[in-house]
Design an enzyme around this catalytic site. Structure first.
Site, short mmCIF file in Angstrom:
data_model
loop_
_atom_site.label_atom_id
_atom_site.label_comp_id
_atom_site.label_asym_id
_atom_site.label_seq_id
_atom_site.Cartn_x
_atom_site.Cartn_y
_atom_site.Cartn_z
N HIS A 165 -2.32 4.36 3.17
CA HIS A 165 -2.79 5.70 2.82
C HIS A 165 -3.76 5.64 1.61
O HIS A 165 -4.87 6.14 1.66
CB HIS A 165 -1.60 6.59 2.40
CG HIS A 165 -0.59 6.84 3.48
ND1 HIS A 165 -0.80 7.70 4.53
CD2 HIS A 165 0.67 6.36 3.63
CE1 HIS A 165 0.29 7.75 5.28
NE2 HIS A 165 1.19 6.94 4.77
O1 RIB Z 1 1.73 10.75 2.17
C1 RIB Z 1 1.34 9.48 1.72
C2 RIB Z 1 1.21 9.48 0.23
O2 RIB Z 1 2.49 9.72 -0.34
C3 RIB Z 1 0.76 8.12 -0.34
O3 RIB Z 1 0.02 8.34 -1.51
C4 RIB Z 1 2.05 7.44 -0.69
O4 RIB Z 1 1.90 6.51 -1.76
C5 RIB Z 1 2.86 8.61 -1.16
O5 RIB Z 1 2.51 8.88 -2.49
#
Ligand code: RIB
Ligand code: CA
Length: 315
Positions: A242
């Site tokens: 992500h």
């Molecule tokens: O939804 C994904 C996000 O939430 C990413 O940044 C992960 O590290 C969590 O913080």
């Protein structure tokens, strides 16, 4: 080459750590600071992870600041570490050596954001990869901050769907009010949401490539991804990058297809708090306030990420 000054605001977290390492391996980036926020795990873990990670990689020159220990209004606090996606401490089953020769910056995150923005005189870019609490506080405390930030690249939200609920993505869901403040700030920004991040998945070949590099960063990244493989084998999230994809939006724009839209955050709904409304059809009549990533080239991204981590200088 003039390096681009970045501040990374994060809730380190396994994928946050990988994004931080990718930034350290990108020659066009100067990581000026890392600020910590409550999110994946509580702030005492996220901040310690940031300090330990930078010392482990020989980057004690980069200031690390404590940040918000809870969201502005919602009650979502991981007060005893996480137990699921990122493990108890936030770094899965990995224990880094406790930082010995570095300490936290004397400023709180929101003040470090502002001081750096002033120092960089309009060139500072923010990589925001956790809940937006620190950034919102900085904007509330400094009326001139918005005009000093060149661009915010953030992982958060989704034009369609959610992960923590059917309609909300975690980073926005933890602190929807903060996200609303940031979205409305007028700062140029790019949203890298679940629509694209869920397709940014590393493979076991990538893990092997990172491990055979034999560097501290390559080995640590491979260990973090191995934790994710274990997590996946138990029905958990895949090797989803992500946060690193938000960095790729800034450094490898050809990895993503983006388009400008108006977007805002639902922060009052009983069932939809944390939902990001992305006005794909232009029904709001509001002018676009951000660029939104809609498509990703996963293989180009994976190649970029492996190369960036393998390029982290060994110190
Ligand atoms: O939804 C994904 C996000 O939430 C990413 O940044 C992960 O590290 C969590 O913080
Ligand atoms: Ca994160």
């Amino acid at each position: 080459m003039n390096k681009r000054p970045f501040l990374i605001d994060c809730d380190t977290g396994t994928d946050d750590a990988i994004a931080i390492m990718a930034a350290l391996g990108s020659p066009q980036v100067e990581v000026r600071a890392v600020t910590s926020v409550n999110g994946n795990v509580s702030e005492n873990y996220t901040s310690q992870n940031n300090l330990d990670l930078l010392e482990y990689l020989g980057r004690t020159d980069i200031p690390v600041a404590h940040g918000a220990v809870r969201p502005l209004l919602s009650g979502i606090v991981n007060d005893e570490g996480g137990t699921g996606t990122h493990g108890k401490t936030g770094l899965g089953t990995i224990t880094l050596p406790h930082a010995q020769c570095s300490s936290f910056d004397c400023r709180i995150a929101s003040e470090l954001v502002y001081d750096l923005a002033v120092e960089c005189a309009g060139d500072l870019e923010l990589l925001v990869i956790g809940p937006m609490t620190n950034i919102a506080i900085a904007l509330c405390n400094h009326r001139d901050l918005a005009g000093l930030i060149k661009h915010i690249w953030f992982m958060g939200g989704a034009a369609h769907g959610g992960n923590v609920s059917p309609t909300a993505e975690f980073n926005i869901w933890v602190d929807p009010e903060a996200a609303h403040i940031v979205f409305q700030s007028g700062i140029p920004m790019t949203m890298v949401g679940l629509d694209v991040t869920l397709k940014a998945v590393m493979t076991e070949e990538d893990v092997a490539q990172l491990r055979c590099k034999g560097s501290k960063a390559g080995t640590l990244a491979a260990d973090l991804l191995d934790f994710m493989l274990q997590r996946r084998s138990k029905g958990g999230e895949d090797l989803v990058m992500h946060d690193a994809l938000a960095l790729a939006a800034a450094l490898c724009p050809e990895c993503l297809t983006c388009k400008d839209f108006f977007a805002d955050v639902e922060h009052t709904g009983s069932y939809t708090a944390g939902h990001t409304f992305v006005d794909l059809r232009g029904v709001s009549g509001r002018a676009p306030n951000m660029s939104v990533a809609l498509e990703v080239d996963p293989s180009l991204f994976r190649k970029w990420l492996v190369n960036a981590i393998c390029s982290v200088p060994e110190k």
